[in-house]
Design a protein around this motif. Structure first.
Motif, PDB file in Angstrom:
ATOM      1  N   ARG A 243       0.866  -1.181   0.000  1.00  0.00           N
ATOM      2  CA  ARG A 243       0.000   0.000   0.000  1.00  0.00           C
ATOM      3  C   ARG A 243       0.906   1.236   0.000  1.00  0.00           C
ATOM      4  O   ARG A 243       1.617   1.487   0.969  1.00  0.00           O
ATOM      5  CB  ARG A 243      -0.896  -0.002   1.244  1.00  0.00           C
ATOM      6  N   LEU A 244       0.888   1.974  -1.098  1.00  0.00           N
ATOM      7  CA  LEU A 244       1.752   3.142  -1.241  1.00  0.00           C
ATOM      8  C   LEU A 244       1.141   4.356  -0.559  1.00  0.00           C
ATOM      9  O   LEU A 244      -0.046   4.653  -0.746  1.00  0.00           O
ATOM     10  CB  LEU A 244       1.974   3.467  -2.722  1.00  0.00           C
ATOM     11  N   VAL A 245       1.957   5.054   0.219  1.00  0.00           N
ATOM     12  CA  VAL A 245       1.548   6.325   0.816  1.00  0.00           C
ATOM     13  C   VAL A 245       2.604   7.336   0.400  1.00  0.00           C
ATOM     14  O   VAL A 245       3.777   7.218   0.767  1.00  0.00           O
ATOM     15  CB  VAL A 245       1.463   6.237   2.352  1.00  0.00           C
ATOM     16  N   THR A 246       2.209   8.314  -0.386  1.00  0.00           N
ATOM     17  CA  THR A 246       3.161   9.290  -0.918  1.00  0.00           C
ATOM     18  C   THR A 246       2.667  10.715  -0.692  1.00  0.00           C
ATOM     19  O   THR A 246       1.483  10.940  -0.424  1.00  0.00           O
ATOM     20  CB  THR A 246       3.386   9.085  -2.433  1.00  0.00           C
ATOM     21  N   LYS A 247       3.598  11.646  -0.819  1.00  0.00           N
ATOM     22  CA  LYS A 247       3.249  13.063  -0.828  1.00  0.00           C
ATOM     23  C   LYS A 247       4.371  13.800  -1.544  1.00  0.00           C
ATOM     24  O   LYS A 247       5.476  13.255  -1.720  1.00  0.00           O
ATOM     25  CB  LYS A 247       3.045  13.594   0.594  1.00  0.00           C
TER      26      LYS A 247
ATOM     27  N   ALA B 150       2.464   7.496  11.622  1.00  0.00           N
ATOM     28  CA  ALA B 150       1.826   7.487  12.941  1.00  0.00           C
ATOM     29  C   ALA B 150       0.321   7.245  12.832  1.00  0.00           C
ATOM     30  O   ALA B 150      -0.252   6.445  13.592  1.00  0.00           O
ATOM     31  CB  ALA B 150       2.100   8.802  13.673  1.00  0.00           C
ATOM     32  N   VAL B 151      -0.338   7.928  11.907  1.00  0.00           N
ATOM     33  CA  VAL B 151      -1.785   7.771  11.751  1.00  0.00           C
ATOM     34  C   VAL B 151      -2.133   6.327  11.374  1.00  0.00           C
ATOM     35  O   VAL B 151      -3.035   5.711  11.953  1.00  0.00           O
ATOM     36  CB  VAL B 151      -2.327   8.753  10.691  1.00  0.00           C
TER      37      VAL B 151
ATOM     38  N   ALA C 243      -3.492  -0.558  14.814  1.00  0.00           N
ATOM     39  CA  ALA C 243      -3.384  -1.123  16.162  1.00  0.00           C
ATOM     40  C   ALA C 243      -4.723  -1.638  16.663  1.00  0.00           C
ATOM     41  O   ALA C 243      -4.781  -2.448  17.588  1.00  0.00           O
ATOM     42  CB  ALA C 243      -2.836  -0.070  17.134  1.00  0.00           C
ATOM     43  N   GLU C 244      -5.813  -1.195  16.036  1.00  0.00           N
ATOM     44  CA  GLU C 244      -7.139  -1.648  16.435  1.00  0.00           C
ATOM     45  C   GLU C 244      -7.433  -3.066  15.968  1.00  0.00           C
ATOM     46  O   GLU C 244      -8.266  -3.770  16.551  1.00  0.00           O
ATOM     47  CB  GLU C 244      -8.212  -0.695  15.870  1.00  0.00           C
TER      48      GLU C 244
ATOM     49  N   VAL D 153       7.538   7.401  21.039  1.00  0.00           N
ATOM     50  CA  VAL D 153       6.244   7.673  21.670  1.00  0.00           C
ATOM     51  C   VAL D 153       5.123   6.956  20.920  1.00  0.00           C
ATOM     52  O   VAL D 153       4.176   6.442  21.529  1.00  0.00           O
ATOM     53  CB  VAL D 153       5.982   9.193  21.724  1.00  0.00           C
ATOM     54  N   LEU D 154       5.216   6.901  19.601  1.00  0.00           N
ATOM     55  CA  LEU D 154       4.233   6.188  18.799  1.00  0.00           C
ATOM     56  C   LEU D 154       4.221   4.702  19.156  1.00  0.00           C
ATOM     57  O   LEU D 154       3.159   4.101  19.342  1.00  0.00           O
ATOM     58  CB  LEU D 154       4.538   6.368  17.315  1.00  0.00           C
ATOM     59  N   VAL D 155       5.405   4.106  19.252  1.00  0.00           N
ATOM     60  CA  VAL D 155       5.497   2.688  19.605  1.00  0.00           C
ATOM     61  C   VAL D 155       4.864   2.441  20.980  1.00  0.00           C
ATOM     62  O   VAL D 155       4.102   1.491  21.170  1.00  0.00           O
ATOM     63  CB  VAL D 155       6.962   2.216  19.578  1.00  0.00           C
ATOM     64  N   GLU D 156       5.154   3.319  21.912  1.00  0.00           N
ATOM     65  CA  GLU D 156       4.574   3.184  23.251  1.00  0.00           C
ATOM     66  C   GLU D 156       3.050   3.261  23.193  1.00  0.00           C
ATOM     67  O   GLU D 156       2.342   2.501  23.880  1.00  0.00           O
ATOM     68  CB  GLU D 156       5.122   4.283  24.158  1.00  0.00           C
TER      69      GLU D 156
END
Length: 202
Positions: free
Chosen positions: A75-79, A102-103, A109-110, A126-129
């Motif tokens: 799944r490509l996410v680009t900008k 992060a988003v 994670a759900e 912090v994201l991993v936590e």
């Protein structure tokens, strides 16, 4: 790596960071092998690949890789990449994908059991936590065997597992197409990976 056959897996690949780590170790990523390897380790729900693209270029070296990934299970996410001028007056491009990663990690994670982050960026600690608090296990893939090390110590400590990319070179890698002396001269690959990341296409 500690994986269970019933794990619902999601991969999050920071393209620039993984490219730089692999180059520093002297090999290229074979993205077909990478996907096959993690399909063996659990139920692969999604494999995200994040990268910034230079717009309005007649030819982009990264485009063949991006197109291949898009048709082959990623799944490509680009900008758009942002242009800047470095200290020596040369035009460079950069594109930070931290927010997008992060988003997507928070959303996955759900439903996923095990998240695999291909990045050594300490900003992700912090994201991993946060996703661990939701019940997910997190494996970080980067390297401390490069000079300098690519993986933040804080991120390694926070992760449930840390896998050094060097230990995966025989599984998901192939010899780099660049001569060693050229690799060693590239001290800021992350900022300029768009110039030659297509070398890592499958």
């Amino acid at each position: 790596m500690t994986f269970y056959p019933t794990d619902r897996l999601a991969l999050f690949i920071d393209g620039a960071n993984l490219y730089s780590a692999a180059k520093s170790l002297g090999f290229d990523i074979d993205y077909r092998k990478l996907l096959e390897e993690f399909r063996k380790r659990g139920i692969l729900v999604r494999a995200y690949y994040y990268t910034a693209l230079v717009e309005d270029q007649e030819y982009s070296p990264i485009r063949p890789l991006v197109d291949w990934l898009d048709y082959n299970g990623y799944r490509l996410v680009t900008k758009p990449a942002r242009e800047y001028v470095d200290s020596q007056g040369r035009k460079r491009w950069r594109g930070d994908m931290d927010v997008e990663i992060a988003v997507d990690m928070m959303e996955m994670a759900e439903t996923a059991d095990h998240l695999v982050l291909f990045s050594g960026d300490g900003d992700f600690r912090v994201l991993v936590e946060a996703v661990q608090r939701k019940g997910c296990r997190v494996t970080v893939v980067s390297t401390v065997k490069s000079t300098p090390p690519m993986a933040s110590d804080d991120l390694r400590r926070q992760a449930d597992n840390f896998v050094d990319l060097a230990d995966l070179s025989e599984i998901i890698g192939r010899p780099s197409r660049l001569p060693r002396f050229i690799q060693e001269s590239r001290t800021s690959e992350r900022d300029r990976h768009h110039d030659d990341e297509a070398d890592a296409d499958a």
